[in-house]
Scaffold this motif. Structure first.
Motif, PDB file in Angstrom:
ATOM      1  N   TYR A   5       0.851  -1.197   0.000  1.00 17.66           N
ATOM      2  CA  TYR A   5       0.000   0.000   0.000  1.00 17.66           C
ATOM      3  C   TYR A   5       0.879   1.237   0.000  1.00 17.66           C
ATOM      4  O   TYR A   5       1.946   1.253   0.609  1.00 17.66           O
ATOM      5  CB  TYR A   5      -0.883   0.058   1.255  1.00 17.66           C
ATOM      6  CG  TYR A   5      -1.985  -0.962   1.290  1.00 17.66           C
ATOM      7  CD1 TYR A   5      -3.201  -0.716   0.677  1.00 17.66           C
ATOM      8  CD2 TYR A   5      -1.806  -2.169   1.960  1.00 17.66           C
ATOM      9  CE1 TYR A   5      -4.217  -1.655   0.733  1.00 17.66           C
ATOM     10  CE2 TYR A   5      -2.818  -3.110   2.015  1.00 17.66           C
ATOM     11  CZ  TYR A   5      -4.015  -2.847   1.403  1.00 17.66           C
ATOM     12  OH  TYR A   5      -5.014  -3.777   1.454  1.00 17.66           O
ATOM     13  N   ARG A   6       0.384   2.268  -0.639  1.00 18.38           N
ATOM     14  CA  ARG A   6       1.010   3.583  -0.588  1.00 18.38           C
ATOM     15  C   ARG A   6       0.230   4.379   0.460  1.00 18.38           C
ATOM     16  O   ARG A   6      -0.989   4.466   0.387  1.00 18.38           O
ATOM     17  CB  ARG A   6       0.944   4.248  -1.957  1.00 18.38           C
ATOM     18  CG  ARG A   6       1.577   5.605  -2.019  1.00 18.38           C
ATOM     19  CD  ARG A   6       1.397   6.167  -3.446  1.00 18.38           C
ATOM     20  NE  ARG A   6       2.454   7.049  -3.799  1.00 18.38           N
ATOM     21  CZ  ARG A   6       3.681   6.704  -4.164  1.00 18.38           C
ATOM     22  NH1 ARG A   6       4.008   5.448  -4.217  1.00 18.38           N
ATOM     23  NH2 ARG A   6       4.586   7.606  -4.473  1.00 18.38           N
ATOM     24  N   ILE A   7       0.945   4.932   1.429  1.00 21.73           N
ATOM     25  CA  ILE A   7       0.320   5.674   2.524  1.00 21.73           C
ATOM     26  C   ILE A   7       0.376   7.166   2.231  1.00 21.73           C
ATOM     27  O   ILE A   7       1.421   7.687   1.834  1.00 21.73           O
ATOM     28  CB  ILE A   7       1.059   5.420   3.861  1.00 21.73           C
ATOM     29  CG1 ILE A   7       1.128   3.929   4.175  1.00 21.73           C
ATOM     30  CG2 ILE A   7       0.452   6.227   5.001  1.00 21.73           C
ATOM     31  CD1 ILE A   7      -0.157   3.312   4.607  1.00 21.73           C
ATOM     32  N   SER A   8      -0.728   7.845   2.438  1.00 27.22           N
ATOM     33  CA  SER A   8      -0.719   9.308   2.408  1.00 27.22           C
ATOM     34  C   SER A   8      -1.426   9.804   3.665  1.00 27.22           C
ATOM     35  O   SER A   8      -2.229   9.095   4.269  1.00 27.22           O
ATOM     36  CB  SER A   8      -1.377   9.861   1.140  1.00 27.22           C
ATOM     37  OG  SER A   8      -2.711   9.443   1.041  1.00 27.22           O
ATOM     38  N   ASN A   9      -1.086  10.996   4.077  1.00 24.17           N
ATOM     39  CA  ASN A   9      -1.627  11.598   5.291  1.00 24.17           C
ATOM     40  C   ASN A   9      -2.457  12.806   4.879  1.00 24.17           C
ATOM     41  O   ASN A   9      -1.912  13.781   4.355  1.00 24.17           O
ATOM     42  CB  ASN A   9      -0.477  11.998   6.220  1.00 24.17           C
ATOM     43  CG  ASN A   9      -0.956  12.466   7.572  1.00 24.17           C
ATOM     44  OD1 ASN A   9      -2.103  12.850   7.741  1.00 24.17           O
ATOM     45  ND2 ASN A   9      -0.061  12.444   8.545  1.00 24.17           N
ATOM     46  N   GLN A  10      -3.766  12.751   5.094  1.00 24.03           N
ATOM     47  CA  GLN A  10      -4.645  13.863   4.719  1.00 24.03           C
ATOM     48  C   GLN A  10      -4.501  15.048   5.668  1.00 24.03           C
ATOM     49  O   GLN A  10      -4.909  16.149   5.330  1.00 24.03           O
ATOM     50  CB  GLN A  10      -6.100  13.402   4.689  1.00 24.03           C
ATOM     51  CG  GLN A  10      -6.397  12.462   3.563  1.00 24.03           C
ATOM     52  CD  GLN A  10      -7.870  12.135   3.485  1.00 24.03           C
ATOM     53  OE1 GLN A  10      -8.567  12.051   4.490  1.00 24.03           O
ATOM     54  NE2 GLN A  10      -8.360  11.928   2.268  1.00 24.03           N
ATOM     55  N   SER A  11      -3.947  14.840   6.841  1.00 24.86           N
ATOM     56  CA  SER A  11      -3.840  15.900   7.839  1.00 24.86           C
ATOM     57  C   SER A  11      -2.575  16.733   7.673  1.00 24.86           C
ATOM     58  O   SER A  11      -2.563  17.909   8.000  1.00 24.86           O
ATOM     59  CB  SER A  11      -3.873  15.301   9.243  1.00 24.86           C
ATOM     60  OG  SER A  11      -5.044  14.527   9.408  1.00 24.86           O
ATOM     61  N   GLN A  12      -1.500  16.117   7.193  1.00 17.47           N
ATOM     62  CA  GLN A  12      -0.247  16.830   6.925  1.00 17.47           C
ATOM     63  C   GLN A  12       0.518  16.021   5.878  1.00 17.47           C
ATOM     64  O   GLN A  12       0.509  14.805   5.910  1.00 17.47           O
ATOM     65  CB  GLN A  12       0.584  17.008   8.201  1.00 17.47           C
ATOM     66  CG  GLN A  12       1.003  15.718   8.867  1.00 17.47           C
ATOM     67  CD  GLN A  12       1.878  15.970  10.086  1.00 17.47           C
ATOM     68  OE1 GLN A  12       2.387  17.059  10.298  1.00 17.47           O
ATOM     69  NE2 GLN A  12       2.063  14.944  10.890  1.00 17.47           N
ATOM     70  N   ALA A  13       1.152  16.714   4.983  1.00 16.78           N
ATOM     71  CA  ALA A  13       1.856  16.024   3.896  1.00 16.78           C
ATOM     72  C   ALA A  13       3.061  15.254   4.435  1.00 16.78           C
ATOM     73  O   ALA A  13       3.775  15.737   5.314  1.00 16.78           O
ATOM     74  CB  ALA A  13       2.304  17.028   2.845  1.00 16.78           C
ATOM     75  N   LEU A  14       3.264  14.047   3.906  1.00 11.82           N
ATOM     76  CA  LEU A  14       4.461  13.283   4.244  1.00 11.82           C
ATOM     77  C   LEU A  14       5.645  13.897   3.501  1.00 11.82           C
ATOM     78  O   LEU A  14       5.497  14.399   2.388  1.00 11.82           O
ATOM     79  CB  LEU A  14       4.303  11.817   3.855  1.00 11.82           C
ATOM     80  CG  LEU A  14       3.187  11.044   4.553  1.00 11.82           C
ATOM     81  CD1 LEU A  14       3.140   9.610   4.038  1.00 11.82           C
ATOM     82  CD2 LEU A  14       3.365  11.062   6.056  1.00 11.82           C
ATOM     83  N   ILE A  15       6.817  13.848   4.112  1.00 16.38           N
ATOM     84  CA  ILE A  15       8.014  14.414   3.491  1.00 16.38           C
ATOM     85  C   ILE A  15       8.352  13.666   2.210  1.00 16.38           C
ATOM     86  O   ILE A  15       8.770  14.260   1.223  1.00 16.38           O
ATOM     87  CB  ILE A  15       9.192  14.399   4.484  1.00 16.38           C
ATOM     88  CG1 ILE A  15       8.864  15.356   5.637  1.00 16.38           C
ATOM     89  CG2 ILE A  15      10.500  14.764   3.817  1.00 16.38           C
ATOM     90  CD1 ILE A  15       9.811  15.282   6.805  1.00 16.38           C
ATOM     91  N   GLN A  16       8.179  12.356   2.213  1.00 26.34           N
ATOM     92  CA  GLN A  16       8.358  11.550   1.015  1.00 26.34           C
ATOM     93  C   GLN A  16       7.351  10.409   1.069  1.00 26.34           C
ATOM     94  O   GLN A  16       6.807  10.110   2.120  1.00 26.34           O
ATOM     95  CB  GLN A  16       9.791  11.045   0.891  1.00 26.34           C
ATOM     96  CG  GLN A  16      10.169   9.970   1.878  1.00 26.34           C
ATOM     97  CD  GLN A  16      11.611   9.527   1.689  1.00 26.34           C
ATOM     98  OE1 GLN A  16      12.465   9.932   2.438  1.00 26.34           O
ATOM     99  NE2 GLN A  16      11.857   8.701   0.713  1.00 26.34           N
TER     100      GLN A  16
END
Length: 123
Positions: A5-16
């Motif tokens: 899975y590719r994880i993304s954070n809707q609350s704050q952007a991931l650095i990478q």
């Protein structure tokens, strides 16, 4: 279930980007990242638990050669706890019930906060 899975954070952007390997079997969850070389900065492991719980979401650091960031998520992929886990230390439990556990590099610790909403996309 997809293998990664590719994880993304809707609350704050991931650095990478963060790509996690899906881990659902008992053996995979028991071993986790133990006895392995340190993982890449953009990779991690997603432990999928049978049901939400606190005790069942505990992780151990025996056999680890590197420190980790551990992110616990509820069934809606909301962060319920995030901790630094140090190699060869004891068992760590989340402060709240969790359904998923993400293990990734210690350097990613500041990218996750309690209450963050994560999104998992099959990759």
């Amino acid at each position: 279930m997809p293998a990664t899975y590719r994880i993304s954070n809707q609350s704050q952007a991931l650095i990478q980007p963060l790509v996690v390997r899906n881990c659902t079997s008992f053996g995979c969850k028991l071993l986790g990242l133990a006895w392995q070389a340190p993982i890449a900065q953009d990779h991690g492991l997603l432990l999928v638990l049978p049901k939400e719980g606190r005790k069942s979401a505990g992780i151990h650091m025996l056999g680890m050669f590197s420190h980790l960031t551990v992110v616990w998520l509820d069934g809606d992929y909301r962060v319920v706890d995030v901790r630094k886990a140090y190699a060869w230390r004891s068992i760590i439990y989340p402060q709240d019930r969790a359904k998923y556990v993400i293990e990734c590099r210690l350097s990613r610790f500041d990218e996750f906060k309690i209450g963050d909403q994560l999104v998992l996309e099959a990759s």
